[in-house]
Enzyme design. Structure first.
Site, short mmCIF file in Angstrom:
data_model
loop_
_atom_site.label_atom_id
_atom_site.label_comp_id
_atom_site.label_asym_id
_atom_site.label_seq_id
_atom_site.Cartn_x
_atom_site.Cartn_y
_atom_site.Cartn_z
N HIS A 123 39.24 50.21 46.70
CA HIS A 123 40.56 49.62 46.88
C HIS A 123 41.37 50.51 47.82
O HIS A 123 41.41 51.72 47.65
CB HIS A 123 41.30 49.51 45.54
CG HIS A 123 40.52 48.78 44.49
ND1 HIS A 123 40.29 47.42 44.53
CD2 HIS A 123 39.92 49.22 43.36
CE1 HIS A 123 39.59 47.06 43.47
NE2 HIS A 123 39.34 48.14 42.76
N ASN B 53 43.12 41.04 40.66
CA ASN B 53 44.27 41.57 39.93
C ASN B 53 44.93 42.70 40.70
O ASN B 53 46.15 42.86 40.65
CB ASN B 53 43.84 42.09 38.55
CG ASN B 53 43.84 41.00 37.48
OD1 ASN B 53 44.62 40.05 37.54
ND2 ASN B 53 42.97 41.14 36.51
N ALA C 197 43.30 49.08 38.07
CA ALA C 197 42.21 49.74 38.79
C ALA C 197 42.65 50.50 40.03
O ALA C 197 41.82 51.08 40.72
CB ALA C 197 41.16 48.70 39.19
#
Length: 265
Positions: free
Chosen positions: A218, A188, A122
């Site tokens: 993120h 993750n 991601a």
């Protein structure tokens, strides 16, 4: 022509399986799943797809296995796949924070002459971070910011009243290893950043519940001999599952395409 086996058939696995089955370089796609889940896998994918409960029971050994089944799936199948000499691509990066798993998988890969590949999932800038590690890194920090609902069912509920938040609140500040262990379904990315850079114990991770966040954000900050960079991405989920990153599924397809294409980027 390559034969691919998938572990898992959730939203990420379905996306990847359908995308890969349409590539001219892919001869066939099969699926590994838990015993008793065969019909569910066929219903999620297509009726005549081959389903098996272990790598040994597939009618044909695949050229590559792709794990989209989450941490338990990597634990259950990873070593056997690698020991049989089959390369394994995984999105379950956070599982490598568990005691001894990375070492067991590495030993199995060496025994079988295979390779475990960790996809970027991601987040982006993983290639730059891994390159920067060669010259030396001074610090790497990962910050994950999601709306409160995005942390539902996680350890954040033990630290914050998610439903009543009116402003951003930090619910974790520690190492990437601790984040991956405490938030197995959410961190993750922290583990991926850590393994590309300074490692699980030297990479700082901060997790934030933010009622003003419009999506999952993120951010990676790194400083080293190369200089300094800050990378931020706001990812969208897959339409079939609001908890599954669309970019994660796309990164799986890219990893396989790079294996079978004449030119890889």
């Amino acid at each position: 022509m390559a034969q691919i086996a998938m572990i898992g058939f959730g939203a990420v696995g379905q996306y990847a399986a359908r995308a890969l089955s349409g590539l001219p370089e892919i001869e066939g796609v099969s699926v590994l799943c838990r015993p008793g889940r065969e019909e569910a896998a066929r219903a999620a994918l297509w009726p005549d797809i081959e389903i098996a409960s272990s790598i040994e029971t597939l009618s044909r050994q695949p050229d590559c296995v792709v794990d989209c089944g989450g941490h338990p799936a990597l634990v259950a199948h990873g070593a056997a796949v690698l020991r049989n000499g089959i390369d394994l691509i995984t999105v379950s990066i956070g599982a490598l924070a568990d005691d001894g798993l990375a070492e067991r998988l590495e030993a199995a890969a060496r025994e079988g002459g295979a390779r475990l590949e960790l996809v970027s999932g991601a987040v982006g800038a993983i290639d730059a971070l891994a390159a920067a590690r060669i010259g030396g890194l001074d610090s790497v920090r990962y910050t994950g910011r999601k709306p409160p609902a995005g942390w539902a069912g996680s350890a954040a509920e033990d630290r914050l009243d998610l439903a009543s938040l009116t402003e951003a609140a930090v619910h974790f500040d520690g190492t990437a290893r601790e984040a991956a262990r405490l938030y197995p379904k959410n961190a993750n990315v922290a583990a991926t950043v850590a393994l590309a850079g300074l490692g699980l114990d030297a990479t700082k991770a901060v997790l934030i519940a933010d009622p003003n966040a419009s999506g999952n954000i993120h951010e990676v900050e790194a400083v080293g001999a190369f200089g300094r960079f800050t990378f931020q991405i706001e990812g969208k989920p897959l339409p079939d599952n609001p908890k599954s990153s669309a970019l994660t599924a796309m990164s799986v397809v890219r990893a396989v395409r790079n294996r079978v294409s004449a030119i890889a980027v």
